[in-house]
Design an enzyme around this catalytic site. Structure first.
Site, short mmCIF file in Angstrom:
data_model
loop_
_atom_site.label_atom_id
_atom_site.label_comp_id
_atom_site.label_asym_id
_atom_site.label_seq_id
_atom_site.Cartn_x
_atom_site.Cartn_y
_atom_site.Cartn_z
N ASN A 26 0.82 -1.21 0.00
CA ASN A 26 0.00 0.00 0.00
C ASN A 26 0.85 1.26 0.00
O ASN A 26 2.00 1.25 0.48
CB ASN A 26 -0.93 0.03 1.23
CG ASN A 26 -1.97 -1.07 1.19
OD1 ASN A 26 -2.85 -1.08 0.35
ND2 ASN A 26 -1.86 -2.02 2.11
N ILE A 27 0.27 2.31 -0.53
CA ILE A 27 0.86 3.64 -0.45
C ILE A 27 -0.03 4.47 0.47
O ILE A 27 -1.23 4.60 0.23
CB ILE A 27 0.94 4.31 -1.84
CG1 ILE A 27 1.80 3.46 -2.78
CG2 ILE A 27 1.50 5.73 -1.73
CD1 ILE A 27 1.80 3.95 -4.22
N VAL A 28 0.57 5.00 1.52
CA VAL A 28 -0.17 5.83 2.48
C VAL A 28 0.13 7.29 2.16
O VAL A 28 1.29 7.69 2.06
CB VAL A 28 0.23 5.51 3.94
CG1 VAL A 28 -0.62 6.33 4.90
CG2 VAL A 28 0.05 4.02 4.21
N ASP A 87 6.06 -3.43 12.60
CA ASP A 87 5.32 -2.98 11.42
C ASP A 87 4.83 -4.21 10.68
O ASP A 87 5.62 -4.99 10.16
CB ASP A 87 6.22 -2.13 10.52
CG ASP A 87 5.44 -1.46 9.39
OD1 ASP A 87 4.26 -1.81 9.18
OD2 ASP A 87 6.01 -0.58 8.72
N ASP A 137 11.37 2.95 5.65
CA ASP A 137 10.18 2.84 6.48
C ASP A 137 10.53 2.58 7.94
O ASP A 137 9.87 3.09 8.86
CB ASP A 137 9.26 1.74 5.96
CG ASP A 137 9.95 0.38 5.83
OD1 ASP A 137 11.19 0.35 5.72
OD2 ASP A 137 9.24 -0.64 5.82
N THR A 150 -10.44 -27.70 8.95
CA THR A 150 -9.26 -27.20 8.23
C THR A 150 -9.15 -25.68 8.30
O THR A 150 -8.07 -25.13 8.57
CB THR A 150 -9.30 -27.65 6.76
OG1 THR A 150 -9.32 -29.07 6.70
CG2 THR A 150 -8.09 -27.13 6.00
N GLY A 176 15.86 -0.02 5.90
CA GLY A 176 14.79 0.49 5.06
C GLY A 176 14.30 1.85 5.53
O GLY A 176 14.26 2.12 6.75
N THR A 224 3.47 -6.24 4.29
CA THR A 224 3.85 -7.37 3.45
C THR A 224 4.83 -8.28 4.20
O THR A 224 4.73 -9.50 4.17
CB THR A 224 4.50 -6.86 2.15
OG1 THR A 224 3.58 -5.98 1.49
CG2 THR A 224 4.83 -8.02 1.23
#
Length: 256
Positions: free
Chosen positions: A11-13, A129, A109, A184, A107, A132
């Protein structure tokens, strides 16, 4: 007013910040194939929906862990605002003492989150965080960035399990009702969601043992709010930690 953009793998915030306060926040999917014109259109729509005219933007700051998207977004910002954005990277002032083998490998971020957390919380800190990837960073009481760990993200784990095991279905990432699943789907939910919570609890305990003291634990990222209620350790959730960090970094580095 400052436009802050954090480009993550999923995502881009995007947020507008005025006098250090976040006025609005929008999330769009990160798309490697989008052109700068398409990202320009996204930014223009976001500002329009927030009733923010482009003329109000004094400057733009970007952090990114996706180089191809950074290039497209940087061009998009220039087309929309006529301003060259400030990009978080090597050489900027952070106030952090990064005690890694190669500090340039951290990174952007993680740096942004650390800067924001140090402004709002008392170290030592453990920062989580959950995107991903699930990253955990450690800052000691002397405000030094010690390092941390990188784990597969919750969604990646779920997708890998269902795609690589022929008899396991795709599932919704809901909170499991119990640790011992009876079918399951419940078994997978327990392993993925409760397993992630147990991983956080266990890693926090081990990191605190290495620190030699108890730390304040802060989490951000979209999936975190679903996992944290299952953790036994107290963890603060800060949805806008990265936007806050971009605001702080801009104030620290802006000219004049």
């Amino acid at each position: 007013m400052i436009l802050a953009i954090d480009i993550g793998n999923s995502n881009i915030v995007i947020g507008c910040i005025e006098n250090g306060a976040i006025q609005n926040e929008t999330r769009i999917a990160t798309d490697l194939v989008k052109t700068s014109d398409q990202y320009c259109f996204d930014l223009k729509n976001m500002l329009s929906l927030s009733d923010v005219p482009v003329s109000r933007l004094e400057d733009v700051i970007i952090s990114s862990v996706v180089p191809p998207v950074l290039n497209s977004m940087r061009t998009a910002v220039l087309k929309l605002t006529g301003k060259k954005p400030f990009v978080v990277g090597p050489g900027i002032k952070t106030g952090l003492n990064i005690l890694l083998d190669n500090p340039q490998q951290v990174g952007s971020d993680l740096i942004v989150a650390a800067v924001a957390a140090l402004r709002e919380y008392t170290p030592p800190l453990i920062l989580i965080d959950m995107g991903t990837a699930t990253t955990i960073s450690v800052i000691n009481k002397d405000r030094a960035y010690l390092g941390g760990c990188i784990c597969p993200g919750v969604r990646i784990s779920a997708e890998a399990l269902s795609s690589r095991a022929a008899l396991l279905p795709g599932i919704n990432l809901d909170q499991p009702r119990r640790a011992i699943g009876k079918n399951t789907t419940d078994c997978m939910r327990s392993g993925i969601m409760l397993g992630a919570a147990c991983m956080l609890d266990g890693m926090i305990e081990r990191m605190e043992q290495e620190l030699g003291e108890r730390a304040t634990v802060v989490a951000t990222g979209g999936i975190a709010r679903f996992v944290l209620p299952m953790c036994r350790r107290e963890i603060a959730y800060d949805r806008n930690l990265l936007l806050k960090g971009l605001a702080v970094l801009y104030q620290m580095n802006r000219k004049g």
